[in-house]
Design a protein around this motif. Sequence first.
Motif, mmCIF file in Angstrom:
data_model
loop_
_atom_site.group_PDB
_atom_site.id
_atom_site.type_symbol
_atom_site.label_atom_id
_atom_site.label_comp_id
_atom_site.label_asym_id
_atom_site.label_seq_id
_atom_site.Cartn_x
_atom_site.Cartn_y
_atom_site.Cartn_z
ATOM 1 N N ARG A 175 3.879 0.625 2.479
ATOM 2 C CA ARG A 175 3.749 -0.454 3.508
ATOM 3 C C ARG A 175 4.230 -1.574 2.473
ATOM 4 O O ARG A 175 3.622 -1.760 1.550
ATOM 5 C CB ARG A 175 2.274 -0.480 3.876
ATOM 6 N N GLU A 184 13.943 1.803 2.761
ATOM 7 C CA GLU A 184 13.493 3.230 2.959
ATOM 8 C C GLU A 184 14.489 4.164 2.412
ATOM 9 O O GLU A 184 13.996 5.192 1.865
ATOM 10 C CB GLU A 184 13.267 3.608 4.601
ATOM 11 N N ASP A 240 0.712 -1.146 0.153
ATOM 12 C CA ASP A 240 0.008 0.176 0.071
ATOM 13 C C ASP A 240 0.785 1.469 -0.005
ATOM 14 O O ASP A 240 2.060 1.368 0.436
ATOM 15 C CB ASP A 240 -0.962 0.251 1.296
ATOM 16 N N VAL A 245 3.409 7.098 2.834
ATOM 17 C CA VAL A 245 3.821 6.216 3.607
ATOM 18 C C VAL A 245 3.862 4.971 2.745
ATOM 19 O O VAL A 245 2.568 4.614 2.230
ATOM 20 C CB VAL A 245 2.952 6.062 4.994
ATOM 21 N N ARG A 281 5.838 -5.995 2.974
ATOM 22 C CA ARG A 281 5.897 -7.145 3.422
ATOM 23 C C ARG A 281 7.162 -7.926 2.975
ATOM 24 O O ARG A 281 7.544 -7.873 1.724
ATOM 25 C CB ARG A 281 4.835 -8.206 3.061
ATOM 26 N N VAL A 322 4.994 -4.393 7.330
ATOM 27 C CA VAL A 322 3.731 -5.134 7.843
ATOM 28 C C VAL A 322 4.082 -6.571 8.119
ATOM 29 O O VAL A 322 4.601 -7.173 7.224
ATOM 30 C CB VAL A 322 2.671 -5.050 6.805
ATOM 31 N N VAL A 363 8.877 4.287 5.362
ATOM 32 C CA VAL A 363 8.499 2.615 5.008
ATOM 33 C C VAL A 363 8.154 2.122 6.054
ATOM 34 O O VAL A 363 8.800 1.956 7.202
ATOM 35 C CB VAL A 363 9.551 1.889 4.225
ATOM 36 N N GLU A 364 6.935 1.290 6.180
ATOM 37 C CA GLU A 364 6.486 0.555 7.453
ATOM 38 C C GLU A 364 6.435 -0.987 6.710
ATOM 39 O O GLU A 364 5.756 -1.242 5.968
ATOM 40 C CB GLU A 364 5.062 1.055 7.662
#
Length: 92
Positions: free
Chosen positions: A35, A57, A28, A33, A37, A73, A70-71
Amino acid sequence: MKEKILEVIDKKIRPYLRSHKGDVELLDIEDGVVRIRLLGQCSGCISADYTVKDVIETSLKEKIPQIKKVELVNCMSEETLDMARKILGRNS
């Protein structure tokens, strides 16, 4: 922006992760931001936070200044779930 992100992933990030028997999936993008995996050996790796911040990132921000962060998940990979099921003697 998604196309630019995927280009950086394909050209710079994915080759690095594959050298460690891993990969990345873009989940996403919202308000700068991103996201993701991590997959394969990178999923659940003790260095995952380092990889996300210092490799993924940094690479994305360098090429796409609109990215704020960058997150990661977290989730278990199918391989890990299958292994746990086998250990526990469960089929599902």
